[in-house]
Design an enzyme around this catalytic site. Structure first.
Site: not given
Ligand code: PMP
Length: 340
Positions: A53
């Site tokens: 993130k």
């Molecule tokens: N894994 C974790 C631990 C996250 O915090 C997030 C973001 N919410 C994601 C995966 C997914 O990423 P994205 O928001 O780009 O779909």
């Protein structure tokens, strides 16, 4: 003193923002040997804020500054499962912005502790369905609207998130693996990673397969498979899984979807630590299960890349706590990779 703050190609970077990205691509040797296909994890846990993130947060803040929406003395408000807030708090410190971070009360305590340590104004709100105005997303939007000079980062619908992955994550993967790449697999929270990196890869080679892996209790698997928003089951994973279509997910070039249950995710988390020396969080482990299951359906010698979203440290009281796993009936017990 000559303080040259430009980033350059010799592994020198300017400030916190300059050290985000350019993460390593780790071939998982034992897993790849067992499958006869190469599985590669992009080590997003090595970002300075500890998660994938960081990229979205930097993209959102850069965009807001560029548009003139965020300036000196400004405030960044966001609703987040934790990692986006952690990244925003650190970028805020580096650039002189206050951060107000709304997090539901069902996330791992380690993330709250980090947010407090990093100086964010943390607002823990009762977990509530999206339709409820007290859901953390709506609370953050309302707080931002009441503070002059504040922006609402809105990681779910602000496509500066997806753009960051389109401009950095995807090109980095292509530069590292290029023509060898058969498929890219990732779970979605906002969808920024999958949609942005997926689009960048498809643009370079339309044959690259972009595959969603989705935890139980999320709608995206059914959405890709059947166009509905059904969301059976539940998951202990944090930061992934969603029951609506965000602007960041909308139009993602997804070829296929897999649903992965928590048992396989936990087994993989412990297998990765014990066999590959990688200490990751639940979404990273779920992604590796997805990459492995997809790889088995592809020709031998294929290369599948996925995202190691964050490290295990953040989940020491849950995924990495034997007692908590026992309470949740998730103690790992598989022999080898039998769970795949
Ligand atoms: N894994 C974790 C631990 C996250 O915090 C997030 C973001 N919410 C994601 C995966 C997914 O990423 P994205 O928001 O780009 O779909």
């Amino acid at each position: 003193m000559n303080l040259d703050t430009r980033a350059d190609s010799k592994n020198v970077a300017a400030g916190f923002g300059g050290t985000i990205g350019r993460t390593p691509h780790i071939v998982l040797p034992k897993l790849s040997a067992a499958l006869g296909r190469t599985i590669v994890g992009k080590a997003e846990f090595l970002n300075p804020g500890g998660s994938v993130k960081d990229r979205a947060a930097k993209g959102i803040v850069d965009d807001a500054e560029h548009r003139g929406a965020l300036g000196p003395g400004g405030t960044i408000v966001e609703g987040t499962a934790g990692n986006t807030g952690i990244a925003l708090a650190l970028i805020g410190n580096a650039r002189g912005y206050r951060t107000i971070i709304c997090v539901p009360d069902d996330q791992s305590p380690e993330k709250y502790e980090l947010l407090r340590t990093f100086g964010a104004d943390l607002r823990i709100v009762p977990a509530a369905p999206f339709a409820n105005p007290e859901n953390y997303y709506h609370v953050a939007q309302r707080i931002a609207a009441q503070i002059p000079g504040a922006i609402w980062a809105d990681q779910f619908n602000n496509i500066a998130n997806r753009r960051a992955h389109y401009e950095t994550t995807g090109p980095e993967i292509w530069e590292a693996l290029g023509e060898r790449l058969t498929a890219f697999v990732a779970a979605c929270g906002t969808g920024g990673t999958l949609a942005g990196a997926g689009a960048a890869l498809k643009e370079r080679d339309p044959r690259v397969r972009v595959v969603l892996c989705d935890p139980e209790g999320s709608s995206l698997f059914c959405y890709v498979e059947a166009g509905t928003l059904d969301a059976p089951g539940d998951s202990i994973t944090e930061g992934i899984g969603i029951k609506r279509i965000t602007k960041n997910f909308e139009g993602a070039p997804v070829d296929d979807a897999l649903r992965i249950d928590d048992r396989a995710m936990v087994e993989m988390a412990y297998w990765l630590l014990g066999e590959e020396g990688l200490f990751v969080g639940g979404s990273a482990a779920l992604n590796v299960v997805g990459a492995s299951r997809l790889a088995r359906t592809l020709p031998e010698g294929s290369t599948v890349v996925t995202i190691l979203c964050d490290g295990g440290e953040r989940y020491r009281s849950r995924l990495w706590n034997a007692e908590w796993l026992r309470e949740n009936d998730l103690v790992p017990s598989a022999s080898g990779l039998a769970f795949l």
